[in-house]
Each structure stands twice: as C-alpha cells, then as structure tokens.
Design a protein around this motif. Structure first.
Motif, mmCIF file in Angstrom:
data_model
loop_
_atom_site.group_PDB
_atom_site.id
_atom_site.type_symbol
_atom_site.label_atom_id
_atom_site.label_comp_id
_atom_site.label_asym_id
_atom_site.label_seq_id
_atom_site.Cartn_x
_atom_site.Cartn_y
_atom_site.Cartn_z
ATOM 1 N N LEU A 196 0.826 -1.363 0.026
ATOM 2 C CA LEU A 196 0.229 0.022 -0.047
ATOM 3 C C LEU A 196 0.797 1.247 0.081
ATOM 4 C CD1 LEU A 196 -2.728 -1.073 2.744
ATOM 5 C CD2 LEU A 196 -2.996 -1.061 0.120
ATOM 6 N N ASP A 218 3.172 2.397 -2.371
ATOM 7 C CA ASP A 218 3.164 3.214 -3.440
ATOM 8 C C ASP A 218 2.100 2.431 -4.438
ATOM 9 O OD1 ASP A 218 3.693 3.909 -6.087
ATOM 10 O OD2 ASP A 218 5.622 4.378 -5.433
ATOM 11 N N ARG A 219 0.953 2.752 -4.547
ATOM 12 C CA ARG A 219 -0.216 1.996 -5.284
ATOM 13 C C ARG A 219 0.301 1.847 -6.809
ATOM 14 N NH1 ARG A 219 -4.816 0.200 -3.258
ATOM 15 N NH2 ARG A 219 -5.272 0.616 -1.117
ATOM 16 N N LYS A 220 0.782 3.116 -7.499
ATOM 17 C CA LYS A 220 1.054 3.086 -9.025
ATOM 18 C C LYS A 220 2.042 1.970 -9.089
ATOM 19 C CE LYS A 220 0.531 8.115 -9.608
ATOM 20 N NZ LYS A 220 0.955 9.294 -9.921
ATOM 21 N N ARG A 228 0.406 -1.451 -8.890
ATOM 22 C CA ARG A 228 -0.583 -1.885 -10.062
ATOM 23 C C ARG A 228 0.503 -2.109 -11.409
ATOM 24 N NH1 ARG A 228 -4.073 2.424 -7.677
ATOM 25 N NH2 ARG A 228 -2.994 3.814 -9.196
ATOM 26 N N ASN A 248 -4.714 -4.754 -2.423
ATOM 27 C CA ASN A 248 -5.364 -3.531 -3.091
ATOM 28 C C ASN A 248 -6.769 -3.461 -3.503
ATOM 29 O OD1 ASN A 248 -3.219 -1.315 -4.259
ATOM 30 N ND2 ASN A 248 -2.274 -3.374 -4.096
ATOM 31 N N GLN A 252 -4.751 4.695 2.193
ATOM 32 C CA GLN A 252 -3.418 5.250 2.156
ATOM 33 C C GLN A 252 -2.809 5.193 3.297
ATOM 34 O OE1 GLN A 252 -2.035 4.776 -1.414
ATOM 35 N NE2 GLN A 252 -1.114 6.538 -0.762
ATOM 36 N N ALA A 281 -1.872 7.802 -4.726
ATOM 37 C CA ALA A 281 -2.334 6.708 -5.587
ATOM 38 C C ALA A 281 -2.346 7.328 -6.988
ATOM 39 C CB ALA A 281 -3.847 6.235 -5.160
#
Length: 413
Positions: free
Chosen positions: A309, A311-313, A316, A397, A404, A413
């Motif tokens: 969680l 760094d969601r980018k 993903r 996720n 966050q 995000a």
C-alpha cells in the motif's frame, strides 16, 4: 391527698431532649477529647444529631445537610474515617448522657436509642454520599487530565529537540518514566460505532485492572490504562505487565469476536510511542479491510500486506506486469486468477485445488494450461514466486480500496 400525675410519653421525651441540650457543653467536650476535633465543628453536628432523633423519619432537608457536610469535608481533604469516627464518638457521648437519666421511663429511653441508631445510620450514609460525589467528580477530572496527557504523549510531533524534551518532561510529571519500556495493544472493533466504544473501554478496563483503593492510589497515570483512541480501543501498559492473559480473556467477552488486535513488542521510551501507535493503527485498519480477525500480534505480521500500500502506482504496475494477460481475458479473467491463486496455495496440487474450487481436476488442468499459454511461461520456480507476490498485492489492493498510509512518506495513488 391528690395522687401525683405521671408525665405522658411526650412530656418525658421533651424532658429528655431538654436535659440532653442542657448537657451539650459536656457532650461536646467529651467528643473533642475523644476525636481531637475543634468544638466549633462538633457543636453544629450535635444539633444535627438531635434534629434527626426528634423526627420519626429523616427529612430530605436533614439528609441534604449531612450530605453537604460530607462534601465540604471531602473537599477540605479530611479523611472519611476521621469524620465517621467523629460522628460515632458524638453519638456515643449523647447516649452516655441519656443513660444517666434514670427517672425517664424505659420506653422513652429505648425509643431514643432506636432513633439515635437510625440517625447514625442515616448520617453516615449521607456523609458517605457527599464523599462519593466529590470522589466521582475528582475521578472525572482525573480522567480528563489523564486523557489529555496521553493524547499529547501519543500524538504530538517530535520533530525538534524542544518537542522531545517537552514530551519527556510531561510524561515524567504524570508518572510515566521517559526511559521506561512500554507496550501497546490496539483493538479495532469494526462492528461497534463510536458511541459504544467509550462504554466498552470502561468495561474492559474494569476487567483487566487490579482494584486499588481510591484513597491509596498514587498520583499520576497508573498503568495499564484503556483509552478510546480514534474509534479504536487502546491499552497502554508497561512492558513487563503480567495481565495480558486477563486481556486476552476479556476481549471476546467485552468486545466480541469481530475484532482485530495488534500488539506491539517492547517500546523503549515514551518518545517512540507515537510512531509505534501510528503503525499499529494502520496495520489494524489494513487487517480489518482484508477480513482478518483475532489477535494478530505485532504490526510486522502484516508488514508484507502494508508494503503493497506504500506506492499503489508501483504495485499496480507490478500486478499488470505479472497478471495482466489473465486479467485482460474478457471471458475467463477472474476465473483464471482464482484458479491460479488456489493452485499455488494448494502447493501446486491439482486435485486439492479442484476440491477447494468444487471443480473437476480436468477442468483445473485445462485452466492451468490456459494460464501458461496467456503468460507465456510455465508455472514453476521463480515464476510461481513472482505470481504469488502479485496475487497477494492484487488482493490487498482490492480489499483495502483507496486506503493510503498516513505520514509525509506516503505515496499518492
């Protein structure tokens, strides 16, 4: 010669009260000698005692006067036992004087004795109520001060030496050694609304704390302490606290089974409490969002999940890289992901995966062939390790939604 008329009961009672009031200086002096109280404080009490005895039952006004007196003495810091000893001594001095009145009919004496004992009970009860009122008021004020101090210690910034010095000084003043070793237990209660948490906190604290007399309790914050912390239940204890088993037994009874419990390891010094609490709070929220329940241990038990969680980018991107071909399959994408996850968690045993999925082994084998075709790789070795990590990241996720982590280091995000 006319026979002398015998006095009526009322006349005998009036005579007895008159003689007792005449003996007031003697009775007060005896009580002063026994208790050490000043005569000025005994004299009003003498009148109040006789006031009670004269009535067949205490009036609201009389009880209020005794209650107010108890409240006044409590605020003056006079110990309860001294006050009650004074009232008892005064009653005994009055009774000794009554016993000297030999010409008063026995029935009147016995009635006086009965009323005196009843009056003593009523007076003691009213005085005690006054003391309790002050104690409740003091406890409420202490609770508010305690909460304010703990809020400061657990949440204030520690960016500068001045900040840290202030926290250390304030904690020491309130009985928490700055260099002490502590532990935190954060309990997330998804099913309870915030209005219920305060009540639950009181019940839990009652169960886990060893009873201590209010009069003997040392000043300052006594650990363990239970707080309503931003909708969670927080227990702050010394690291060597021996009551964890009581807490483990009390949690399901008071809070139910639908809880997430995060416990920190030993925390060195009060300055470290805020960071540890932030981590525990975040871990509990992550665990709750993922459907985890029970006593999960320290935040490290969720370190892998919380890492996804940060760094969601980036996460993903990794999920897309590893699982993208499966997720993009318009017809069977979700089924393929579910089959892959179950297959890997079944130690790559097709029959066990089929049992868990309620499918035929041949169907699972077909889906695995389809997965390998889409990925362009065989499900073996390092590939399965990467896919397992990607599947966990995908689940975290999805289950945590838009969560966050707090703090300046959190990525957007």
């Amino acid at each position: 010669m006319a026979r002398k008329r015998e006095p009526t009961t009322e006349e005998s009672r009036a005579l007895l009260f008159e003689r007792i009031r005449t003996a007031k200086p003697k009775i007060v002096a005896t009580t002063v000698k026994d208790t050490g109280f000043r005569a000025a404080s005994i004299e009003p009490a003498f009148e109040q005692v006789l006031d009670l005895v004269e009535e067949p039952a205490p009036t609201a006004r009389q009880l209020r006067r005794w209650r107010d007196e108890g409240e006044r003495l409590a605020r003056a810091g006079v110990a309860t036992e001294l006050v009650l000893d004074g009232v008892l001594s005064l009653n005994w001095a009055i009774w000794e004087e009554v016993m000297l009145q030999e010409e008063i009919p026995r029935a009147v004496i016995l009635d006086f004795a009965d009323r005196l004992l009843r009056g003593l009970d009523d007076a003691v009860a009213a005085i005690s109520e006054g003391y309790v009122r002050v104690e409740v008021e003091a406890a409420a004020a202490h609770s508010e001060r305690r909460r304010a101090v703990l809020e400061d210690i657990l949440s204030s910034p520690r960016a500068t030496p001045h900040d840290r010095a202030r926290i250390r000084l304030r904690s020491t003043r309130h009985g928490l050694p700055a260099e002490g070793t502590y532990r935190l237990v954060l309990i997330h209660t998804p099913a309870a609304d915030e209005a219920d948490v305060e009540v639950l906190v009181d019940r839990l604290e009652t169960r886990i704390r060893v009873p201590v007399s209010h009069h003997r309790e040392q000043p300052g914050i006594r650990l363990p302490v239970v707080l309503d912390w931003r909708g969670h239940v927080l227990v702050l204890a010394a690291a060597e606290w021996a009551g964890e088993q009581r807490l483990r037994e009390a949690v399901p009874h008071v809070l139910g089974e639908d809880v997430v419990v995060i416990e920190t390891g030993p925390i060195e010094g009060v300055e470290a409490l805020a960071d540890e609490l932030t981590q525990a709070d975040y871990s509990a929220t992550v665990a709750s969002a993922m459907g985890r329940r029970g006593w999960l241990g320290d935040p490290g038990s969720l370190a892998l999940e919380t890492t996804f969680l940060l760094d969601r980018k980036l996460v993903r991107s990794a999920v897309e890289r590893e699982l993208g071909p499966l997720l993009s399959d318009p017809r069977m994408g979700e089924e393929l992901v579910e089959t892959l996850e179950t297959y890997l968690s079944s130690k790559q045993n097709i029959r066990e995966a089929a049992r868990r999925l309620h499918l035929a082994p041949r169907t699972v084998a077909y889906r695995l062939e389809r997965i390998e075709t889409l990925l362009g790789e065989e499900l073996d070795g390092e590939v399965t390790m990467r896919l397992s990590a990607a599947l966990l990241a995908l689940r975290v996720n999805r289950e945590t939604g838009g969560m966050q982590p707090e703090g300046p280091g959190a990525s957007e995000a």
